[in-house]
Design an enzyme around this catalytic site. Structure first.
Site, PDB file in Angstrom:
ATOM      1  N   SER A 109     104.214 -49.375 -40.461  1.00  0.00           N
ATOM      2  CA  SER A 109     103.316 -49.158 -41.583  1.00  0.00           C
ATOM      3  C   SER A 109     104.017 -49.374 -42.924  1.00  0.00           C
ATOM      4  O   SER A 109     105.197 -49.027 -43.087  1.00  0.00           O
ATOM      5  CB  SER A 109     102.774 -47.720 -41.529  1.00  0.00           C
ATOM      6  OG  SER A 109     102.067 -47.400 -42.717  1.00  0.00           O
ATOM      7  N   TYR A 132      99.641 -53.170 -46.750  1.00  0.00           N
ATOM      8  CA  TYR A 132      98.608 -52.864 -47.739  1.00  0.00           C
ATOM      9  C   TYR A 132      98.895 -53.720 -48.966  1.00  0.00           C
ATOM     10  O   TYR A 132     100.062 -53.871 -49.364  1.00  0.00           O
ATOM     11  CB  TYR A 132      98.634 -51.389 -48.134  1.00  0.00           C
ATOM     12  CG  TYR A 132      98.094 -50.445 -47.098  1.00  0.00           C
ATOM     13  CD1 TYR A 132      96.776 -50.529 -46.667  1.00  0.00           C
ATOM     14  CD2 TYR A 132      98.895 -49.436 -46.564  1.00  0.00           C
ATOM     15  CE1 TYR A 132      96.271 -49.650 -45.731  1.00  0.00           C
ATOM     16  CE2 TYR A 132      98.398 -48.553 -45.620  1.00  0.00           C
ATOM     17  CZ  TYR A 132      97.084 -48.668 -45.210  1.00  0.00           C
ATOM     18  OH  TYR A 132      96.585 -47.788 -44.277  1.00  0.00           O
ATOM     19  N   THR A 158      96.025 -55.081 -43.559  1.00  0.00           N
ATOM     20  CA  THR A 158      94.877 -54.173 -43.455  1.00  0.00           C
ATOM     21  C   THR A 158      93.843 -54.561 -44.499  1.00  0.00           C
ATOM     22  O   THR A 158      94.139 -54.587 -45.698  1.00  0.00           O
ATOM     23  CB  THR A 158      95.321 -52.718 -43.648  1.00  0.00           C
ATOM     24  OG1 THR A 158      96.168 -52.346 -42.551  1.00  0.00           O
ATOM     25  CG2 THR A 158      94.123 -51.780 -43.686  1.00  0.00           C
ATOM     26  N   LYS A 234      93.645 -56.843 -39.927  1.00  0.00           N
ATOM     27  CA  LYS A 234      93.307 -55.587 -39.244  1.00  0.00           C
ATOM     28  C   LYS A 234      92.154 -54.900 -39.968  1.00  0.00           C
ATOM     29  O   LYS A 234      92.244 -54.630 -41.163  1.00  0.00           O
ATOM     30  CB  LYS A 234      94.528 -54.662 -39.217  1.00  0.00           C
ATOM     31  CG  LYS A 234      94.292 -53.312 -38.544  1.00  0.00           C
ATOM     32  CD  LYS A 234      95.585 -52.493 -38.518  1.00  0.00           C
ATOM     33  CE  LYS A 234      95.375 -51.141 -37.892  1.00  0.00           C
ATOM     34  NZ  LYS A 234      94.564 -50.252 -38.735  1.00  0.00           N
ATOM     35  N   HIS A 258      90.058 -48.228 -38.464  1.00  0.00           N
ATOM     36  CA  HIS A 258      91.097 -47.384 -39.062  1.00  0.00           C
ATOM     37  C   HIS A 258      91.146 -46.013 -38.375  1.00  0.00           C
ATOM     38  O   HIS A 258      91.410 -44.989 -39.015  1.00  0.00           O
ATOM     39  CB  HIS A 258      90.839 -47.208 -40.563  1.00  0.00           C
ATOM     40  CG  HIS A 258      92.073 -47.212 -41.413  1.00  0.00           C
ATOM     41  ND1 HIS A 258      92.450 -48.280 -42.185  1.00  0.00           N
ATOM     42  CD2 HIS A 258      93.021 -46.272 -41.620  1.00  0.00           C
ATOM     43  CE1 HIS A 258      93.556 -47.998 -42.841  1.00  0.00           C
ATOM     44  NE2 HIS A 258      93.931 -46.778 -42.506  1.00  0.00           N
TER      45      HIS A 258
END
Length: 364
Positions: A109, A132, A158, A234, A258
């Site tokens: 992440s 992100y 994402t 994603k 999510h």
């Protein structure tokens, strides 16, 4: 009659809940809004039944599959999950080492509590990086370059978070990172640090400061200009977006809501999977996450068109309870369950699993 013993995942979660501070457990376990989608992700697997075929020679089986041009030993990977050092002091390092011992990929992440450089140095299986996209595109570019330099072999962008969904548990608990917990991937980028809060969710406030709500399909070309590694999107839930992903050069999409943590009331990922898989055919790979707990669940996802599944919360519970060994034990058991499900459905490999192997449970 004696009650059915709880599943392995249920036991792990119960023990993790006992060990973790309430704020941390509810951050991991919770979802957005009324948590309808959170519950439905799991319920979708329970609604689907397997249709086994027999008198098939399954004496020789293989769990291997090919993902992004590379053979993996089993059809799953570890989903991106933030703040893993809240679960265990070794955090992402324990998880990536466990993934390496099984040979499956881990997706790190952006909001990890360990930097991609540290995780990359500890990885012995494929490492993919979840991204992100920040308002500061220079910082985003630098983060992509760091991730690729550290060994990330794919970029998992994402797309379902122009802002965070309202997670009531985090608001009620005033979710805040403890002192000493660092976000290694954000260091040195010049982006704002997490603000001090006395009400609401620190994560939500920080994310609002960082996230770029202007992200659009036009940016896929920009991502391609930053790196040669495959781009995975994603957060795809519809045929329309799946086709656009293929048209814009994505190598794969993850059917994901999510973990029920963004817009409450959206479709369960398993229910969305066939629509997405039908839309793209063989043009790009389709992955799925959300609600996967067992080898039988993995088989159901494969039957509906997934190339691989991403495993999330159960890994966190295993990490909490047993650190690296706990994750290894969980992933080893999951692998054995997939093998068992294949054999008992009359399949020699993931490639043998088709939609004929599943049916919606009849209502009585």
């Amino acid at each position: 009659m004696r009650p059915t013993p709880p599943s392995r995942c249920d036991r792990l979660e119960a023990e993790a809940e006992r060990l973790l501070p309430r704020m941390v457990y509810e951050y991991y376990a919770g979802g957005a809004g009324d948590e309808i989608t959170l519950r439905d992700n799991r319920a979708a697997f329970e609604r689907l039944r397997l249709r086994p075929r027999f008198l098939v020679d399954v004496s020789a089986r293989s769990l291997a599959t090919t993902v992004l041009g590379r053979e993996l030993p089993a059809p799953f990977a570890i989903a991106p999950m933030a703040y893993q050092r809240l679960a265990h002091p070794d955090g992402e390092i324990a998880t990536v080492r466990a993934a390496g011992r099984i040979g499956v990929p881990m997706i790190l992440s952006t909001m990890a509590t360990t930097s991609v450089e540290e995780v990359g140095a500890a990885a012995s299986a494929p490492l993919w990086f979840q991204l992100y996209v920040w308002r500061d595109r220079g910082a985003t570019r630098a983060l992509v370059q760091r991730a690729v330099a550290a060994g990330a072999q794919a970029l998992v962008v994402t797309v379902d978070a122009p802002r965070l969904g309202t997670r009531r548990r985090d608001v009620e608990n005033v979710f805040t990172l403890p002192d000493g917990v660092r976000l290694g991937n954000l260091e040195g980028l010049g982006v704002p640090e997490a603000p001090k809060v006395t009400a609401g969710s620190q994560l939500a406030e920080h994310f609002w400061m960082l996230s770029d709500p202007s992200l659009s399909w036009r940016d896929l070309e920009w991502f391609r200009s930053l790196t040669d590694v495959p781009i995975v999107l994603k957060g795809i839930l519809t045929a329309e977006d799946a086709r656009l992903a293929a048209q814009h050069g994505a190598s794969a999409v993850v059917v994901s809501n999510h973990g029920g943590r963004q817009l409450d009331g959206v479709v369960a990922t398993l229910d969305a999977l066939p629509e997405v898989a039908d839309a793209v055919g063989d043009a790009i790979e389709v992955w799925v996450d959300g609600g996967v707990r067992s080898g039988a669940d993995v088989l159901k996802a494969l039957a509906l068109g997934a190339r691989i599944v991403l495993i999330g919360r159960p890994v966190l519970w295993a990490l909490t309870v047993g650190g690296e060994k706990g994750v290894v034990d969980f992933l080893s058991c999951l692998t054995e369950e997939i093998d068992e499900a294949l054999a008992l459905c009359g399949c020699r490999s993931p490639a043998d699993v088709t939609r004929a192997h599943v049916a919606v449970a009849s209502r009585r």
